[in-house]
Design a protein around this motif. Structure first.
Motif, PDB file in Angstrom:
ATOM      1  N   ALA A 154      -6.285   8.562  -3.610  1.00 41.57           N
ATOM      2  CA  ALA A 154      -7.053   7.847  -2.583  1.00 41.57           C
ATOM      3  C   ALA A 154      -8.261   7.156  -3.197  1.00 41.57           C
ATOM      4  O   ALA A 154      -8.563   6.005  -2.855  1.00 41.57           O
ATOM      5  CB  ALA A 154      -7.493   8.807  -1.485  1.00 41.57           C
ATOM      6  N   ASP A 158       0.821  -1.212   0.000  1.00 38.09           N
ATOM      7  CA  ASP A 158       0.000   0.000   0.000  1.00 38.09           C
ATOM      8  C   ASP A 158       0.856   1.263   0.000  1.00 38.09           C
ATOM      9  O   ASP A 158       0.529   2.239  -0.677  1.00 38.09           O
ATOM     10  CB  ASP A 158      -0.944   0.011   1.202  1.00 38.09           C
ATOM     11  CG  ASP A 158      -2.082  -0.979   1.066  1.00 38.09           C
ATOM     12  OD1 ASP A 158      -2.383  -1.405  -0.074  1.00 38.09           O
ATOM     13  OD2 ASP A 158      -2.684  -1.325   2.090  1.00 38.09           O
ATOM     14  N   ARG A 184      -1.365   9.442   5.132  1.00 36.48           N
ATOM     15  CA  ARG A 184      -0.563   8.718   6.144  1.00 36.48           C
ATOM     16  C   ARG A 184       0.322   7.663   5.492  1.00 36.48           C
ATOM     17  O   ARG A 184       1.492   7.505   5.866  1.00 36.48           O
ATOM     18  CB  ARG A 184      -1.467   8.096   7.201  1.00 36.48           C
ATOM     19  CG  ARG A 184      -1.980   9.081   8.230  1.00 36.48           C
ATOM     20  CD  ARG A 184      -2.650   8.395   9.415  1.00 36.48           C
ATOM     21  NE  ARG A 184      -3.859   7.675   9.038  1.00 36.48           N
ATOM     22  CZ  ARG A 184      -5.066   8.209   8.942  1.00 36.48           C
ATOM     23  NH1 ARG A 184      -5.229   9.503   9.194  1.00 36.48           N
ATOM     24  NH2 ARG A 184      -6.110   7.483   8.626  1.00 36.48           N
ATOM     25  N   LEU A 185      -0.225   6.909   4.522  1.00 33.50           N
ATOM     26  CA  LEU A 185       0.575   5.896   3.823  1.00 33.50           C
ATOM     27  C   LEU A 185       1.754   6.541   3.097  1.00 33.50           C
ATOM     28  O   LEU A 185       2.885   6.042   3.152  1.00 33.50           O
ATOM     29  CB  LEU A 185      -0.282   5.147   2.799  1.00 33.50           C
ATOM     30  CG  LEU A 185      -1.239   4.100   3.320  1.00 33.50           C
ATOM     31  CD1 LEU A 185      -2.161   3.622   2.196  1.00 33.50           C
ATOM     32  CD2 LEU A 185      -0.484   2.916   3.915  1.00 33.50           C
ATOM     33  N   ILE A 236      -9.524   4.231  -0.617  1.00 34.48           N
ATOM     34  CA  ILE A 236      -9.282   4.567   0.781  1.00 34.48           C
ATOM     35  C   ILE A 236      -9.581   6.050   0.975  1.00 34.48           C
ATOM     36  O   ILE A 236      -9.745   6.790   0.007  1.00 34.48           O
ATOM     37  CB  ILE A 236      -7.829   4.244   1.214  1.00 34.48           C
ATOM     38  CG1 ILE A 236      -6.817   5.014   0.362  1.00 34.48           C
ATOM     39  CG2 ILE A 236      -7.571   2.738   1.156  1.00 34.48           C
ATOM     40  CD1 ILE A 236      -5.363   4.829   0.784  1.00 34.48           C
ATOM     41  N   SER A 237      -9.626   6.489   2.218  1.00 34.67           N
ATOM     42  CA  SER A 237      -9.865   7.907   2.478  1.00 34.67           C
ATOM     43  C   SER A 237      -8.614   8.725   2.151  1.00 34.67           C
ATOM     44  O   SER A 237      -7.492   8.205   2.149  1.00 34.67           O
ATOM     45  CB  SER A 237     -10.264   8.121   3.938  1.00 34.67           C
ATOM     46  OG  SER A 237      -9.159   7.913   4.790  1.00 34.67           O
ATOM     47  N   THR A 273      -6.085   8.656   5.036  1.00 34.51           N
ATOM     48  CA  THR A 273      -5.355   7.381   5.064  1.00 34.51           C
ATOM     49  C   THR A 273      -4.289   7.367   3.981  1.00 34.51           C
ATOM     50  O   THR A 273      -3.150   6.942   4.215  1.00 34.51           O
ATOM     51  CB  THR A 273      -6.319   6.196   4.895  1.00 34.51           C
ATOM     52  OG1 THR A 273      -7.211   6.177   6.008  1.00 34.51           O
ATOM     53  CG2 THR A 273      -5.573   4.866   4.820  1.00 34.51           C
TER      54      THR A 273
END
Length: 79
Positions: free
Chosen positions: A31, A12, A43-44, A36-37, A40
């Protein structure tokens, strides 16, 4: 390579870097592609950048791992 310390980047995190840095997509669009949001995704991407920076600065190998994925039309399992 066998003697190098290793940094592990998840699939990811790899995909987040690919979409943001290579494909030059905005975080929201990237995203959506990853389903995904946006927070998120961010952050990844931040986690991946920290790990890749550590590898470059400290001369570590980068290993991509984590789960089932399709890569260039073939299925792989990475642990």
């Amino acid at each position: 390579m066998a003697g190098l310390n290793t940094v592990c980047v998840t699939i990811d995190e790899y995909e987040a870097v690919r979409l943001a840095d290579y494909e030059k997509l905005r975080h929201r669009e990237a995203a959506e592609r990853m389903a995904i949001s946006r927070p998120t995704f961010t952050r990844l991407l931040e986690s991946a950048h920290n790990k890749i920076g550590d590898a470059i600065i400290n001369g570590k190998a980068i290993r991509i791992e984590g789960g089932d994925f399709n890569f260039l039309g073939s299925r792989h399992r990475c642990r």
